[in-house]
Every structure is written in structure tokens, then in C-alpha cells.
Design a protein around this motif. Structure first.
Motif, PDB file in Angstrom:
ATOM      1  N   GLY A 107       0.931  -1.271  -0.034  1.00  0.00           N
ATOM      2  CA  GLY A 107       0.107  -0.151   0.064  1.00  0.00           C
ATOM      3  C   GLY A 107       1.015   1.253   0.003  1.00  0.00           C
ATOM      4  N   ALA A 108       0.551   2.061   1.082  1.00  0.00           N
ATOM      5  CA  ALA A 108       1.056   3.451   1.045  1.00  0.00           C
ATOM      6  C   ALA A 108       1.552   3.783   2.378  1.00  0.00           C
ATOM      7  CB  ALA A 108       0.604   4.524   0.053  1.00  0.00           C
TER       8      ALA A 108
ATOM      9  N   ILE B  12       1.885   7.037   4.881  1.00  0.00           N
ATOM     10  CA  ILE B  12       1.886   8.726   5.053  1.00  0.00           C
ATOM     11  C   ILE B  12       2.706   8.999   6.007  1.00  0.00           C
ATOM     12  CG2 ILE B  12       0.069  10.392   5.268  1.00  0.00           C
ATOM     13  CD1 ILE B  12      -0.374   8.850   2.951  1.00  0.00           C
TER      14      ILE B  12
ATOM     15  N   CYS C 230       4.021  10.855   0.520  1.00  0.00           N
ATOM     16  CA  CYS C 230       3.460   9.636   0.553  1.00  0.00           C
ATOM     17  C   CYS C 230       4.363   8.951  -0.248  1.00  0.00           C
ATOM     18  CB  CYS C 230       2.025   9.762  -0.401  1.00  0.00           C
ATOM     19  SG  CYS C 230       1.425   8.198  -0.691  1.00  0.00           S
ATOM     20  N   VAL C 231       4.671   7.534   0.396  1.00  0.00           N
ATOM     21  CA  VAL C 231       5.812   6.707  -0.123  1.00  0.00           C
ATOM     22  C   VAL C 231       5.265   5.290  -0.394  1.00  0.00           C
ATOM     23  CG1 VAL C 231       8.158   5.619   0.129  1.00  0.00           C
ATOM     24  CG2 VAL C 231       7.654   7.912   0.783  1.00  0.00           C
ATOM     25  N   LEU C 232       5.248   4.825  -1.811  1.00  0.00           N
ATOM     26  CA  LEU C 232       4.593   3.478  -1.856  1.00  0.00           C
ATOM     27  C   LEU C 232       5.295   2.274  -1.022  1.00  0.00           C
ATOM     28  CD1 LEU C 232       3.954   3.829  -5.510  1.00  0.00           C
ATOM     29  CD2 LEU C 232       2.395   4.299  -3.676  1.00  0.00           C
TER      30      LEU C 232
ATOM     31  N   PHE D 191      -0.540   3.864   7.665  1.00  0.00           N
ATOM     32  CA  PHE D 191      -0.467   3.127   6.300  1.00  0.00           C
ATOM     33  C   PHE D 191      -1.819   3.030   5.836  1.00  0.00           C
ATOM     34  CE2 PHE D 191       2.419   1.525   9.672  1.00  0.00           C
ATOM     35  CZ  PHE D 191       3.843   1.631   8.757  1.00  0.00           C
ATOM     36  N   LEU D 192      -1.797   3.067   4.483  1.00  0.00           N
ATOM     37  CA  LEU D 192      -3.011   2.889   3.701  1.00  0.00           C
ATOM     38  C   LEU D 192      -3.104   1.657   2.704  1.00  0.00           C
ATOM     39  CD1 LEU D 192      -3.407   6.718   2.636  1.00  0.00           C
ATOM     40  CD2 LEU D 192      -4.622   5.326   4.562  1.00  0.00           C
ATOM     41  N   ARG D 193      -4.187   1.011   2.564  1.00  0.00           N
ATOM     42  CA  ARG D 193      -4.116  -0.323   1.866  1.00  0.00           C
ATOM     43  C   ARG D 193      -4.412  -0.076   0.448  1.00  0.00           C
ATOM     44  NH1 ARG D 193      -7.929  -3.757   5.353  1.00  0.00           N
ATOM     45  NH2 ARG D 193      -7.021  -3.748   7.200  1.00  0.00           N
ATOM     46  N   GLU D 194      -3.568  -0.908  -0.136  1.00  0.00           N
ATOM     47  CA  GLU D 194      -3.679  -1.227  -1.576  1.00  0.00           C
ATOM     48  C   GLU D 194      -5.143  -1.664  -2.153  1.00  0.00           C
ATOM     49  OE1 GLU D 194      -0.210  -2.555  -4.964  1.00  0.00           O
ATOM     50  OE2 GLU D 194      -0.992  -3.820  -3.315  1.00  0.00           O
TER      51      GLU D 194
END
Lengths: 131, 131, 131
Positions: free
Chosen positions: B33-34, B36, B95-97, B128-131
Motif C-alpha cells: 500500500g502506501a 503517509i 506519501c511513499v509506496l 498506512f493505507l491499503r492497496e
């Protein structure tokens, strides 16, 4: 995506939209993740900065106008080249974390819509991303 | 949200926080994901830039100080109007993948906390953010 | 993560990558959430701005070059300190909302890869985050 509408009153203006974004988060019932605040315009931007002393907002506008003066021999002939460039420097979106249904901002932080070519009717698009 | 704390040592300083963010990703066991990286302050920002030659970091600070000089007749009377404006130019988050549990950065990229009103004790919020 | 490759032709150049990002969204079959466009370089950035009149893009480049002149006594000795600083001002990523499988951009908005140290072969990394 939720659309906030606003009306700006001057050519250059920073509008505190924190409370409106907080209301959108609350009404959506979104609990954990991140909130994206996106500006669908090319002569306006968005930034996060101090919301206590309004002079910070006028200082930001004054410095941007010194760095990117209006009418300084631009190629773009609509008279708002400076507005496009300032919008680019501020950016088209900000990301704010959400926990327990609340926007997570630092003590002095507010979210500001940055008008650089007003007065106009404008939109702010808000969406949520899952943790 | 995971909170990183750091102590800055000068008024203006770029602190490479890449390794600390990488450790947070690893300890959280987050895979895809990404990530933040959010700064909850209004006189500090965050940016991604070259981490090989430290002179890039001093050049960035020097140019920002020329564009936004300290004490240049600002309305905000706390002596740090320039710090607020520089923070706005750098931005409050990056934001970093993340793939396979690893931050995806280019060969020369590092994540830098940008102190503009130090020395201070500061925080960096990571989520963290989900793909 | 999907990698777009591109070749730039000048030292400073803004390349409209909107159609290529739209194709990536379509081919991935991604429907609802956000698209992250990340630049893995330290002398190039990404921004969203007007895609109708190309003079806006040349004005942005001209103002950045006036604010951050090439060869102005920088410490970094590779001759591209200005490129690193301009990349920092534009930023390393943008976030665009996706609804119904379509990138959500304002009427006049396009996504621009900002080359500041070309000509070079470059990459753009695209990924998706769930609503």
C-alpha cells in the motif's frame, strides 16, 4: 467523494476549511485511515498551516506575491499566470490522518483553501482512504 | 498511527528520517500500500530529496532563506513568519509506496524532516493505507 | 505498482502524463479510491495544473528558474543543485481521486511530470489506494 462548495471574496485569500472538513468526516461516519482534500481548480490550492494568528495567512500571501508578482511579463495572456504558479507551489491536495472518527491535526494546524484568482465560486473534493 | 519523536539542533535543519520510517514499516508488519508521513507542526515540513550529498540539503535551506528571508517585515510578530512560509512551501506530508513490506524509494531518495524554527522537540506521524 | 517510462527532451520540461495515467487506471480495472503518482527521482517532480494553454507550463518553468537560478553558487558540485530544489518545490507525488474507474480531475487540470535535469530516461510509479 463529497463536494464542499465555497465562495471566495478577494483575488487572493486563505479560507480556513477545517471545520467543514471535520463535519464531512463526521457525517460520513469514517473512522480510521486518511482524508484526502483535493482542489479541482488550477488557480487555487490547499495547504496546512497555523490557524491561530491570521497574520500568518497574510504573510504567506504577501511572500507568494513577491516571489510570483502579478503581471510580470508572463506568456499566458489571461492575466492569471501568477495564480496558476502560486497554486502549483501550494499544491492540489493535502492528506490528513483520521483516528476514532476525528481528523488528526497538530495543535496549531488548520486546513486552508488558497484562492489566488478570486472572487469565485469554488469546490473542494473530500474522500477517504482505508487504513 | 505511530509517532516518531526527534530533537532538532539548529534553527534550520534537514533531518534524514528514512531509516526510522523504514523501521516503523517493518515493526508494523505492513506489506502492500502506501505510507503517509505527516508533520503535525506549522514551522516544520517534510520533503523527499537526495540523501547522498549533504550539500543538496544545505542548498535547499539556503535558497529557501533567500526566497523567504527571516525578519523581512512580516505581520506575524513571533519572529518565525519565515518558518511558517517555508513549511508551507515544503508541505506537511509525503506519501511513499510500500511493496513486500519495504518502502519504495528511488536510488538517491531519502525522506527529510525540515526544521525551520528549531531547535525543538518534534513529532512525525506515520500511518498506512491499503492497496 | 505500475511503472510508466518516459524520455524527456530538454533540461527543463513539463510533460503531460494524464492520458498515460488514465490508461493505467483503466488497465488495472481499479474502480474506487485514489491513485498515487510518485516520482522516484530527485531532480524531477510532479504537479497538477492547467493543460489547456501550454504557456502556463512555460510560465511555471520561467518563474522557478528565476526563483532558483542555475549555477548560482551552490555547494552541490554536480551542476544540478537548482534541479533538486525545483523538484522539492513541486513535490514527489500527487494524489488523484478515482470514481467509477475514472480519474477525477477538474475541467482544466492535467498531471505533469516536471523534468528539471533532462534530457533523461525517467520513471513514474503509479499505485492505487482503496476507499
Amino acid at each position: 467523494m463529497i463536494k464542499i462548495t465555497l465562495k471566495t471574496n478577494r483575488r487572493s485569500e486563505m479560507v480556513d476549511i477545517t471545520a467543514r472538513v471535520e463535519r464531512v468526516v463526521e457525517e460520513a461516519g469514517f473512522k480510521e485511515g486518511a482524508c484526502i482534500i483535493f482542489i479541482p481548480h488550477t488557480t487555487a490550492g490547499v495547504t496546512i498551516n497555523e490557524n491561530a494568528d491570521p497574520s500568518v495567512q497574510s504573510d504567506i500571501q504577501a511572500v507568494l506575491s513577491r516571489m510570483v508578482p502579478a503581471g510580470a511579463g508572463y506568456s499566458h495572456l489571461e492575466g492569471n499566470a501568477d495564480s496558476h504558479i502560486k497554486a502549483g507551489l501550494m499544491g492540489s491536495s493535502v492528506c490528513v490522518l483520521v483516528e476514532g472518527g476525528k481528523l488528526q491535526l497538530g495543535t496549531w494546524q488548520g486546513i486552508f483553501f488558497c484562492e489566488f484568482d478570486g472572487p469565485r465560486h469554488r469546490q473542494v473534493w473530500v474522500s477517504f482512504l482505508r487504513e
